[in-house]
Scaffold this motif. Structure first.
Motif, PDB file in Angstrom:
ATOM      1  N   PHE A  37       0.985  -1.440  -0.260  1.00 17.54           N
ATOM      2  CA  PHE A  37      -0.225  -0.447   0.083  1.00 17.54           C
ATOM      3  C   PHE A  37       0.852   1.184  -0.028  1.00 17.54           C
ATOM      4  CE2 PHE A  37      -2.083   3.479   2.429  1.00 17.54           C
ATOM      5  CZ  PHE A  37      -2.624   3.793   2.259  1.00 17.54           C
ATOM      6  N   SER A  38       0.550   2.173  -0.535  1.00 12.78           N
ATOM      7  CA  SER A  38       1.519   3.658  -0.403  1.00 12.78           C
ATOM      8  C   SER A  38       0.476   4.523  -0.495  1.00 12.78           C
ATOM      9  CB  SER A  38       2.464   3.465  -1.249  1.00 12.78           C
ATOM     10  OG  SER A  38       1.449   3.619  -2.947  1.00 12.78           O
ATOM     11  N   TYR A  39       0.621   5.529   0.024  1.00 10.40           N
ATOM     12  CA  TYR A  39      -0.069   7.102  -0.424  1.00 10.40           C
ATOM     13  C   TYR A  39       0.387   7.946  -0.878  1.00 10.40           C
ATOM     14  CZ  TYR A  39      -1.229   6.250   5.015  1.00 10.40           C
ATOM     15  OH  TYR A  39      -2.164   5.722   6.163  1.00 10.40           O
TER      16      TYR A  39
ATOM     17  N   SER B  47       5.077   3.738   2.283  1.00  8.98           N
ATOM     18  CA  SER B  47       4.642   2.619   1.265  1.00  8.98           C
ATOM     19  C   SER B  47       5.043   1.536   2.689  1.00  8.98           C
ATOM     20  CB  SER B  47       4.829   2.437  -0.222  1.00  8.98           C
ATOM     21  OG  SER B  47       6.287   2.445  -0.252  1.00  8.98           O
TER      22      SER B  47
ATOM     23  N   THR C 111      -1.069   2.201   9.243  1.00  9.69           N
ATOM     24  CA  THR C 111      -1.543   1.741   7.640  1.00  9.69           C
ATOM     25  C   THR C 111      -2.026   0.488   7.921  1.00  9.69           C
ATOM     26  OG1 THR C 111      -0.167   3.979   7.320  1.00  9.69           O
ATOM     27  CG2 THR C 111      -0.661   2.148   5.637  1.00  9.69           C
TER      28      THR C 111
ATOM     29  N   LYS D  26      -5.279   0.206   9.729  1.00  5.07           N
ATOM     30  CA  LYS D  26      -6.488   0.498   8.733  1.00  5.07           C
ATOM     31  C   LYS D  26      -7.072  -0.277   7.261  1.00  5.07           C
ATOM     32  CE  LYS D  26      -5.749   5.113   9.817  1.00  5.07           C
ATOM     33  NZ  LYS D  26      -5.017   6.637   9.589  1.00  5.07           N
ATOM     34  N   LEU D  27      -5.488  -0.916   7.008  1.00  6.46           N
ATOM     35  CA  LEU D  27      -5.871  -1.710   5.686  1.00  6.46           C
ATOM     36  C   LEU D  27      -6.690  -2.857   6.521  1.00  6.46           C
ATOM     37  CD1 LEU D  27      -2.495  -1.115   4.443  1.00  6.46           C
ATOM     38  CD2 LEU D  27      -4.204  -0.809   3.113  1.00  6.46           C
TER      39      LEU D  27
ATOM     40  N   ILE E  47     -10.676   0.111   6.640  1.00  8.37           N
ATOM     41  CA  ILE E  47     -10.537   1.484   5.875  1.00  8.37           C
ATOM     42  C   ILE E  47      -9.839   2.349   4.467  1.00  8.37           C
ATOM     43  CG2 ILE E  47     -10.108   3.882   7.575  1.00  8.37           C
ATOM     44  CD1 ILE E  47     -10.911   2.543   9.674  1.00  8.37           C
ATOM     45  N   LEU E  48      -8.851   1.783   4.976  1.00  2.36           N
ATOM     46  CA  LEU E  48      -7.675   1.863   3.416  1.00  2.36           C
ATOM     47  C   LEU E  48      -8.027   0.628   2.746  1.00  2.36           C
ATOM     48  CD1 LEU E  48      -4.369   3.471   5.126  1.00  2.36           C
ATOM     49  CD2 LEU E  48      -6.193   4.834   3.743  1.00  2.36           C
ATOM     50  N   LYS E  49      -7.518   1.209   1.470  1.00  2.20           N
ATOM     51  CA  LYS E  49      -8.120  -0.345   0.622  1.00  2.20           C
ATOM     52  C   LYS E  49      -6.555  -0.467   0.107  1.00  2.20           C
ATOM     53  CE  LYS E  49     -12.247  -0.843   0.661  1.00  2.20           C
ATOM     54  NZ  LYS E  49     -12.417  -1.412   1.458  1.00  2.20           N
ATOM     55  N   LYS E  50      -6.115  -1.467   0.004  1.00  2.91           N
ATOM     56  CA  LYS E  50      -5.246  -2.117  -0.220  1.00  2.91           C
ATOM     57  C   LYS E  50      -4.257  -1.898  -1.810  1.00  2.91           C
ATOM     58  CE  LYS E  50      -6.571  -6.573  -0.016  1.00  2.91           C
ATOM     59  NZ  LYS E  50      -6.476  -6.748  -1.708  1.00  2.91           N
ATOM     60  N   ASP E  51      -2.990  -1.866  -2.033  1.00  2.00           N
ATOM     61  CA  ASP E  51      -3.010  -1.851  -3.586  1.00  2.00           C
ATOM     62  C   ASP E  51      -2.485  -3.381  -4.022  1.00  2.00           C
ATOM     63  OD1 ASP E  51      -2.877   1.114  -3.828  1.00  2.00           O
ATOM     64  OD2 ASP E  51      -0.537   0.961  -2.902  1.00  2.00           O
TER      65      ASP E  51
END
Ligand code: ADP
Ligand code: MG
Length: 254
Positions: free
Chosen positions: A9-11, A16, A42, A45-46, A50-54
């Protein structure tokens, strides 16, 4: 059980998380350690969605989270963020009741009130129940937030720094409760901590993150034997004890 496989995952082009893999088991407290900014929040959250993984895969109880509905996740996961917003118009009791909000209808059933009473008792916070959220201390509030997480009896518990800001007695007390409930209810618990000694004492396994990578995974007895690595990643000098009682004392920064 949670299985994380080659998670990335990266912002944007800044930080990342790189190729993270591990498993977390029911009845086990898995502790995530790492310096500030290493990616601990992070990662939680993944896992909580809450966050979507790459890239990569996350399985919960064998189910690929890419293909499960939100309801399944809400029902099974309790996630305590590092900074949880709580409206100050709520009393402690009302806030904990909201931990059951997936189930609450217009009429609150007796069994839900009982669940709130039970967790308030278990965490020994009867004296706070009628107080307003903005009338309790930061440490007391953290304990109340843990009650809010536990009231729905989750299968998976994700706690981001649950004991930061608590006094030394409450740190031990809360970690003991988290560990006991994890074992009794066979919950899969992942806890982000800063306190290395609490991690040594209350976790079954430790993962060390540094700069978005997993640099260690293993039992506390093994963790304390990689002091040189810990010093390197935290940029600190440590003293430690491996006889009987495991502990680490920070001496100076490098
Ligand atoms: P930790 O919890 O280990 O302290 P985080 O997972 O919160 O670390 O953050 C990891 C890195 O990602 C940090 O460098 C942080 O600045 C960056 N970061 C966190 N949230 C965001 C965001 N929303 N957008 C861009 N960068 C972020
Ligand atoms: Mg964090």
């Amino acid at each position: 059980m949670i299985e994380v496989l080659n998670l990335t995952f990266s912002y944007g082009n800044k930080f990342s998380l790189k190729n993270i893999s591990f498993k977390a088991y029911p009845g086990e407290v898995l502790c995530i350690l790492g310096p500030n900014g290493s990616g601990k929040s992070t990662l939680l959250k993944l896992i909580s969605g809450i966050l979507k993984k790459d890239n990569g895969k996350i399985y919960m109880s064998g189910k690929d989270v890419d293909f499960v509905d939100k309801e399944f996740l809400n029902k099974n996961i309790s996630y305590l963020p590092q900074d949880l917003y709580i409206p100050s118009i709520l009393t402690v009791y009302e806030f904990i009741l909201l931990g059951l909000s997936n189930n609450l209808g217009l009429r609150v059933k007796d069994e839900y009130l009982k669940a709130v009473d039970d967790i308030i008792k278990k965490l020994d916070i009867e004296n706070l129940a009628e107080r307003y959220i903005d009338e309790i201390s930061g440490g007391q509030r953290r304990i109340v937030e843990i009650a809010w997480c536990l009231v729905k009896k989750p299968r998976i518990l994700l706690l981001d720094e649950p004991i930061s800001g608590l006094d030394i007695r409450n740190k031990i007390k809360i970690m003991e409760i988290i560990r006991r409930i994890t074992i009794e209810e066979k919950i899969t618990t992942i806890v982000v901590l800063h306190d290395l000694n609490m991690a040594l004492r209350f976790s079954d396994r430790i993962i060390l993150l540094s700069n978005g990578r997993k640099v260690f995974e293993g039992k506390p007895e093994v963790f304390i034997n990689i002091i040189g690595e810990i010093e390197k990643h935290y940029k600190i000098c440590l003293e430690y004890n491996i006889n009987e009682f495991l502990y680490i004392i920070p001496i100076n920064y490098k």
